[in-house]
Design a protein around this motif. Structure first.
Motif, PDB file in Angstrom:
ATOM      1  N   ARG A 184       0.897   4.004  -3.016  1.00  0.00           N
ATOM      2  CA  ARG A 184       0.385   5.333  -2.526  1.00  0.00           C
ATOM      3  C   ARG A 184       1.652   6.667  -3.093  1.00  0.00           C
ATOM      4  O   ARG A 184       1.564   7.417  -3.435  1.00  0.00           O
ATOM      5  N   TRP A 185       2.768   5.941  -2.646  1.00  0.00           N
ATOM      6  CA  TRP A 185       4.082   6.956  -3.976  1.00  0.00           C
ATOM      7  C   TRP A 185       3.926   6.681  -4.861  1.00  0.00           C
ATOM      8  O   TRP A 185       3.815   8.006  -5.328  1.00  0.00           O
ATOM      9  N   LEU A 201       1.332   2.836 -11.899  1.00  0.00           N
ATOM     10  CA  LEU A 201       1.273   2.137 -11.049  1.00  0.00           C
ATOM     11  C   LEU A 201       1.174   1.115 -10.780  1.00  0.00           C
ATOM     12  O   LEU A 201       0.483  -0.124 -12.167  1.00  0.00           O
ATOM     13  N   ILE A 208       1.407   7.406  -6.910  1.00  0.00           N
ATOM     14  CA  ILE A 208      -0.290   7.643  -7.588  1.00  0.00           C
ATOM     15  C   ILE A 208       0.554   9.272  -6.598  1.00  0.00           C
ATOM     16  O   ILE A 208       0.217  10.044  -7.431  1.00  0.00           O
ATOM     17  N   LEU A 209       1.224   9.326  -5.917  1.00  0.00           N
ATOM     18  CA  LEU A 209       1.572  10.887  -5.333  1.00  0.00           C
ATOM     19  C   LEU A 209       2.545  11.547  -6.817  1.00  0.00           C
ATOM     20  O   LEU A 209       2.657  12.879  -6.357  1.00  0.00           O
ATOM     21  N   GLU A 239       1.201  -1.662  -0.002  1.00  0.00           N
ATOM     22  CA  GLU A 239      -0.392  -0.281   0.281  1.00  0.00           C
ATOM     23  C   GLU A 239       1.091   1.392  -0.025  1.00  0.00           C
ATOM     24  O   GLU A 239       0.651   2.488  -0.589  1.00  0.00           O
ATOM     25  N   LYS A 240       1.635   1.140   0.680  1.00  0.00           N
ATOM     26  CA  LYS A 240       2.606   2.285   0.880  1.00  0.00           C
ATOM     27  C   LYS A 240       3.728   2.670  -0.279  1.00  0.00           C
ATOM     28  O   LYS A 240       3.509   3.290  -1.128  1.00  0.00           O
TER      29      LYS A 240
END
Length: 253
Positions: A238-239, A247, A241-242, A234-235
């Protein structure tokens, strides 16, 4: 003077805990709950024994301390033959009964009835104690599933061993004596003794605590590892995506 004063204070100091009224109330309620649940658990564990003692009392009243029974096979069927106090018995009014007769089974007379009584007692103890053990753990400040599972497992094993050893001892006594009350009395005594001994061994060697620790270790190496892997995934996602990165790149492709 100052040195003596300091020494007197050091030697006579007391530790005082200051609690707010709501904390005192919470502590008191928790202690009461713990005592009630613990007492209820003990009572539940002795319920089957209490029932056996009532049965033993009825048996002695009906047959007397010297009342005798023995088993006899007739045409492939096992009969329980009663001797002593003819005409004075209120439960076993006949001279013989099939070993499967309701009265014989309910009063735990004969080898088959003793085994049936042990199974019924163990089953009753399981039914009564399991919900109480669960409640006891739910009321704790920190609920751990591993401790609950360990407590249930060890407690049920204790009950099973006590019932089996008691039944074996009763059956053995039934083969060497014809006293009607002897097998059930031995089953009760041995069952209590074995249960007490297992509790002492558990307290001395910490079997329940060690099993709980082992379960926690297994949980950490299985479910814990899965949770950590999912958190890491998940981490990373998220990185990506940001930071406008593809992805799943480096993970799925």
């Amino acid at each position: 003077m100052d040195k003596k004063f300091t020494q007197d204070v050091t030697n006579n100091h007391q530790l005082v805990y200051v609690l707010e009224s709501n904390q005192v109330k919470e502590f008191y309620e928790q202690a009461i709950k713990s005592q009630i649940v613990s007492g209820t658990r003990t009572a539940a564990g002795l319920t089957a024994t209490g029932n056996d003692l009532v049965t033993l009392t009825k048996l002695i009243r009906d047959l007397g301390f010297s009342g005798k029974v023995y088993e006899k096979v007739v045409n492939g069927k096992i009969y329980i033959i009663f001797k002593g106090r003819p005409g004075q018995r209120h439960i076993f009014t006949a001279a013989r009964y099939l070993s499967t007769n309701t009265k014989v089974v309910d009063m735990a007379v004969g080898k088959a009835a003793i085994k049936s009584s042990a199974r019924a007692g163990a089953r009753l103890t399981f039914i009564l104690t399991v919900p109480i053990i669960i409640l006891e753990h739910l009321l704790k400040d920190q609920f751990l599933l591993s401790e609950l599972v360990a407590d249930l497992a060890v407690s049920l094993v204790k009950v099973g061993i006590s019932a089996i050893v008691g039944a074996i001892a009763a059956t053995a006594v039934g083969t060497v004596t014809t006293l009607a009350a002897a097998p059930l009395a031995i089953a009760i005594f041995v069952g209590l003794l074995v249960g007490w001994g297992l509790d002492k061994l558990d307290s001395k060697y910490g079997v329940t605590q060690k099993l709980a620790a082992l379960l926690r270790e297994i949980e950490d190496k299985t479910l814990g590892e899965v949770n950590r892997s999912m958190w890491k995934l998940e981490k990373i996602l998220r990185w990506q995506i940001l930071n406008n990165q593809p992805l799943g790149k480096g993970i799925f492709y």
